[in-house]
Design an enzyme around this catalytic site. Structure first.
Site, PDB file in Angstrom:
ATOM      1  N   VAL A  82       0.830  -1.207   0.000  1.00 23.76           N
ATOM      2  CA  VAL A  82       0.000   0.000   0.000  1.00 23.76           C
ATOM      3  C   VAL A  82       0.868   1.262   0.000  1.00 23.76           C
ATOM      4  O   VAL A  82       0.692   2.160  -0.825  1.00 23.76           O
ATOM      5  CB  VAL A  82      -0.939   0.002   1.239  1.00 23.76           C
ATOM      6  CG1 VAL A  82      -1.700   1.314   1.333  1.00 23.76           C
ATOM      7  CG2 VAL A  82      -1.916  -1.162   1.164  1.00 23.76           C
ATOM      8  N   LYS A 102     -14.459   0.942   3.835  1.00 22.69           N
ATOM      9  CA  LYS A 102     -13.397   0.029   3.408  1.00 22.69           C
ATOM     10  C   LYS A 102     -13.709  -1.426   3.805  1.00 22.69           C
ATOM     11  O   LYS A 102     -13.685  -2.335   2.972  1.00 22.69           O
ATOM     12  CB  LYS A 102     -12.071   0.486   4.031  1.00 22.69           C
ATOM     13  CG  LYS A 102     -10.940  -0.479   3.897  1.00 22.69           C
ATOM     14  CD  LYS A 102     -10.498  -0.626   2.461  1.00 22.69           C
ATOM     15  CE  LYS A 102      -9.550  -1.799   2.321  1.00 22.69           C
ATOM     16  NZ  LYS A 102      -8.768  -1.782   1.127  1.00 22.69           N
ATOM     17  N   ARG A 114      -6.278  -2.872  -6.042  1.00 21.61           N
ATOM     18  CA  ARG A 114      -6.118  -4.330  -6.135  1.00 21.61           C
ATOM     19  C   ARG A 114      -4.665  -4.626  -6.457  1.00 21.61           C
ATOM     20  O   ARG A 114      -4.073  -3.951  -7.307  1.00 21.61           O
ATOM     21  CB  ARG A 114      -6.983  -4.897  -7.262  1.00 21.61           C
ATOM     22  CG  ARG A 114      -8.461  -4.794  -7.025  1.00 21.61           C
ATOM     23  CD  ARG A 114      -9.209  -4.979  -8.336  1.00 21.61           C
ATOM     24  NE  ARG A 114      -8.844  -3.935  -9.287  1.00 21.61           N
ATOM     25  CZ  ARG A 114      -9.214  -3.926 -10.558  1.00 21.61           C
ATOM     26  NH1 ARG A 114      -9.919  -4.908 -11.059  1.00 21.61           N
ATOM     27  NH2 ARG A 114      -8.857  -2.932 -11.363  1.00 21.61           N
ATOM     28  N   GLU A 115      -4.093  -5.601  -5.791  1.00 20.56           N
ATOM     29  CA  GLU A 115      -2.726  -5.980  -6.119  1.00 20.56           C
ATOM     30  C   GLU A 115      -2.696  -6.438  -7.575  1.00 20.56           C
ATOM     31  O   GLU A 115      -3.617  -7.096  -8.040  1.00 20.56           O
ATOM     32  CB  GLU A 115      -2.238  -7.104  -5.198  1.00 20.56           C
ATOM     33  CG  GLU A 115      -1.893  -6.572  -3.831  1.00 20.56           C
ATOM     34  CD  GLU A 115      -1.370  -7.648  -2.904  1.00 20.56           C
ATOM     35  OE1 GLU A 115      -0.823  -8.651  -3.370  1.00 20.56           O
ATOM     36  OE2 GLU A 115      -1.533  -7.479  -1.681  1.00 20.56           O
ATOM     37  N   THR A 145      -5.799  -0.366   6.263  1.00 21.95           N
ATOM     38  CA  THR A 145      -7.168  -0.789   6.553  1.00 21.95           C
ATOM     39  C   THR A 145      -7.313  -0.991   8.058  1.00 21.95           C
ATOM     40  O   THR A 145      -6.580  -1.778   8.656  1.00 21.95           O
ATOM     41  CB  THR A 145      -7.488  -2.094   5.806  1.00 21.95           C
ATOM     42  OG1 THR A 145      -7.334  -1.824   4.419  1.00 21.95           O
ATOM     43  CG2 THR A 145      -8.894  -2.579   6.080  1.00 21.95           C
ATOM     44  N   CYS A 165      -5.834  -9.242   2.164  1.00 26.24           N
ATOM     45  CA  CYS A 165      -6.927  -8.286   2.400  1.00 26.24           C
ATOM     46  C   CYS A 165      -8.224  -8.996   2.785  1.00 26.24           C
ATOM     47  O   CYS A 165      -8.687  -8.875   3.923  1.00 26.24           O
ATOM     48  CB  CYS A 165      -7.128  -7.422   1.168  1.00 26.24           C
ATOM     49  SG  CYS A 165      -5.637  -6.490   0.789  1.00 26.24           S
ATOM     50  N   ALA A 178     -16.207 -18.736  -9.527  1.00 28.67           N
ATOM     51  CA  ALA A 178     -16.118 -19.847  -8.569  1.00 28.67           C
ATOM     52  C   ALA A 178     -14.764 -20.537  -8.701  1.00 28.67           C
ATOM     53  O   ALA A 178     -14.111 -20.452  -9.735  1.00 28.67           O
ATOM     54  CB  ALA A 178     -17.236 -20.832  -8.843  1.00 28.67           C
TER      55      ALA A 178
END
Ligand code: UGA
Length: 448
Positions: free
Chosen positions: A11, A222, A154-155, A121, A278, A270
């Site tokens: 981050v 978040k 998003r990574e 977060t 996260c 799926a």
């Protein structure tokens, strides 16, 4: 503006690099002095698309600096972004000791008023505690203002997400803090930056919304966002289990339900379920936070349970297909928790690897980016960069991460190398019909 970033993990580094690339002067610090040395030497300690490029260009423009001295970093910025880790404690709640430590450092070292921004977060009410700690440790002399500015990166696509966000949420207690944050994000809001991701023209997406909320709302946004996405994935996985029992095809079902704009097609894939640093920890922290105020977040507990069972379901499929696992050579394709990252934290593939090794299988793993990290954790396995080497002589190919290279594998070639033409696909990457036509025994999730 002069900005400080405390914490150079996924981050912090992405935030610091992107803010510098957007034209700010950024000083980054970390308690890991070796990491700072690496960064100073121009080395990027994590794999994240475009990050190397923007770190290099920000360094060239003299917009980014690194220091192992937290005091220097704290004094540098008008605003300080806290990007330190908030790992899970054994009971699932977030460990906020790093935030507390940074609050004490800021209170001790700042020599001018600062806007202190929590980017990590954190559970709701952390901002209030942070304000209290800053005030207590500075004995009321600091003139600190606190804001919450959660990240939704998003990574793997973090740089792209930073420059093209859906929304920028700022939780504040005073309008001046909101204005300061609006100023920081002005290049993004007005799209006045050279996009490192799209060399020509950026895609015509809608403009980011700048949302000003209370600090607690921002913190809740978040956790509620990540938990909702996790919920969606578990829902799709529960539907996949039903499809297997009732003869449906989960891809057809989720595609059709997703076309309803109230549902949406994303995050309904799926398979082996969600991992990473996260979702698994945030869902636990949200459940735990709810429990502290007497709310039983039953629906999230179910989502977590469904997710944990994905590994059991995958192992059942492997055991059923192979009959005896002990002594079998298996190729495990994909170690990272998802594609385009080297992050293996809480990766489903690692739990699969552990169970296979415990059952006595000879595991030949491969991954485009995560090999080095996995090797340290599981020295008993064999590692290959080339998937065909991993597949050679294998009794089964086990797909754990949706990397593009695995989507495009030449299965005709692979089939000739394998001891048995068996694919157990944890990410539903291939068409069952096509795999069958190539002579493979093919097992996936929620499809015949
Ligand atoms: C997630 C959120 O998507 C970001 O918005 C957020 O900022 C970030 O967490 C964070 O809190 O820092 P990330 O963990 O990078 O981002 O990964 P995702 O792309 O969300 O995927 C999470 C996991 O869910 C992966 O293991 C992925 O394979 C799995 N997944 C995703 C599915 O199993 N099915 C899907 O349909 C989508």
């Amino acid at each position: 503006m002069r900005l400080s970033v405390i914490g150079c993990g996924y981050v912090g580094l992405v935030t610091g690099a992107c803010l510098a690339e957007a034209g700010h002067q950024v000083m980054c610090t970390d308690i890991d002095a070796a990491r700072i040395d690496q960064l100073k030497a121009g080395k990027v300690p994590i794999y994240e698309a475009h990050l190397d490029k923007i770190l290099a260009s920000a360094a060239k423009a003299e917009n980014i600096f690194y220091t192992a001295d937290a005091a220097e970093a704290i004094r540098f910025g008008e605003a300080i972004f806290i990007c330190v880790g908030t790992p899970p404690r054994p009971d699932g709640s977030a460990d906020l000791s790093a935030i507390d430590h940074v609050a004490q450092q800021i209170a001790a070292e700042a020599r001018s008023p600062k806007l202190v921004v929590e980017k990590s977060t954190v559970p709701a009410r952390t901002g209030i505690e942070l304000q209290r700690a800053l005030s207590a440790y500075s004995r009321g002399n600091g003139g600190f203002r606190v804001a919450s500015n959660p990240e939704f990166l998003r990574e793997g696509t973090a740089v792209e997400d930073f420059f093209h966000p859906d929304r920028i949420v700022v939780g504040v207690e005073d309008p001046a803090a909101a204005e300061q944050l609006r100023e920081i994000y002005r290049p993004i809001l007005e799209r006045k930056f050279t996009c490192p991701v799209h060399p020509g023209k950026c895609p015509d997406t809608h403009k980011a919304e700048f949302l000003v909320t209370t600090i607690s709302s921002a913190e809740l946004i978040k956790h509620a966002s990540n938990s909702f996405l996790a919920l969606k994935i578990s829902y799709a996985n529960a539907v996949a289990d039903l499809c297997e029992k009732l003869g449906g095809n989960v891809e057809e079902v989720t595609h059709a339900i997703g076309l309803d704009p109230r549902i949406g097609t994303q995050f309904l894939k799926a398979g082996l379920g969600f991992g990473g640093f996260c979702f698994p920890k945030d869902i636990q922290a949200f459940i735990s936070l709810a429990a502290t105020v007497g709310v039983d977040f039953e629906i999230l507990k179910a989502a977590e349970r469904v997710n944990k069972q994905r590994i059991d379901r995958f192992m059942e499929k492997i055991n059923k297909a192979l009959w005896v696992v002990k002594g079998k050579r298996v190729a495990l394709l994909g170690l990272a928790f998802k594609a385009n990252t080297d992050d293996i934290r809480f990766a489903p593939a690692l739990e699969v690897m552990k169970r296979l090794l415990d059952e006595g299988a000879e595991v030949h793993a491969c991954d485009p980016e995560a090999l080095e990290k996995a090797k340290q954790q599981f020295p008993r396995a064999y590692y290959h960069q080339d998937p065909y080497q991993a597949l050679e002589g294998s009794h089964a190919a086990l797909i754990c991460t949706e990397w593009d290279v695995y989507k495009k594998l030449d299965w005709e070639r692979a089939g000739k190398l394998m001891a048995r033409k068996l694919v157990v696909d944890g990410r539903n990457l291939y068409s069952p019909g096509k795999m069958k036509a190539l002579g493979f025994e093919y097992v996936s999730f929620g499809r015949e």
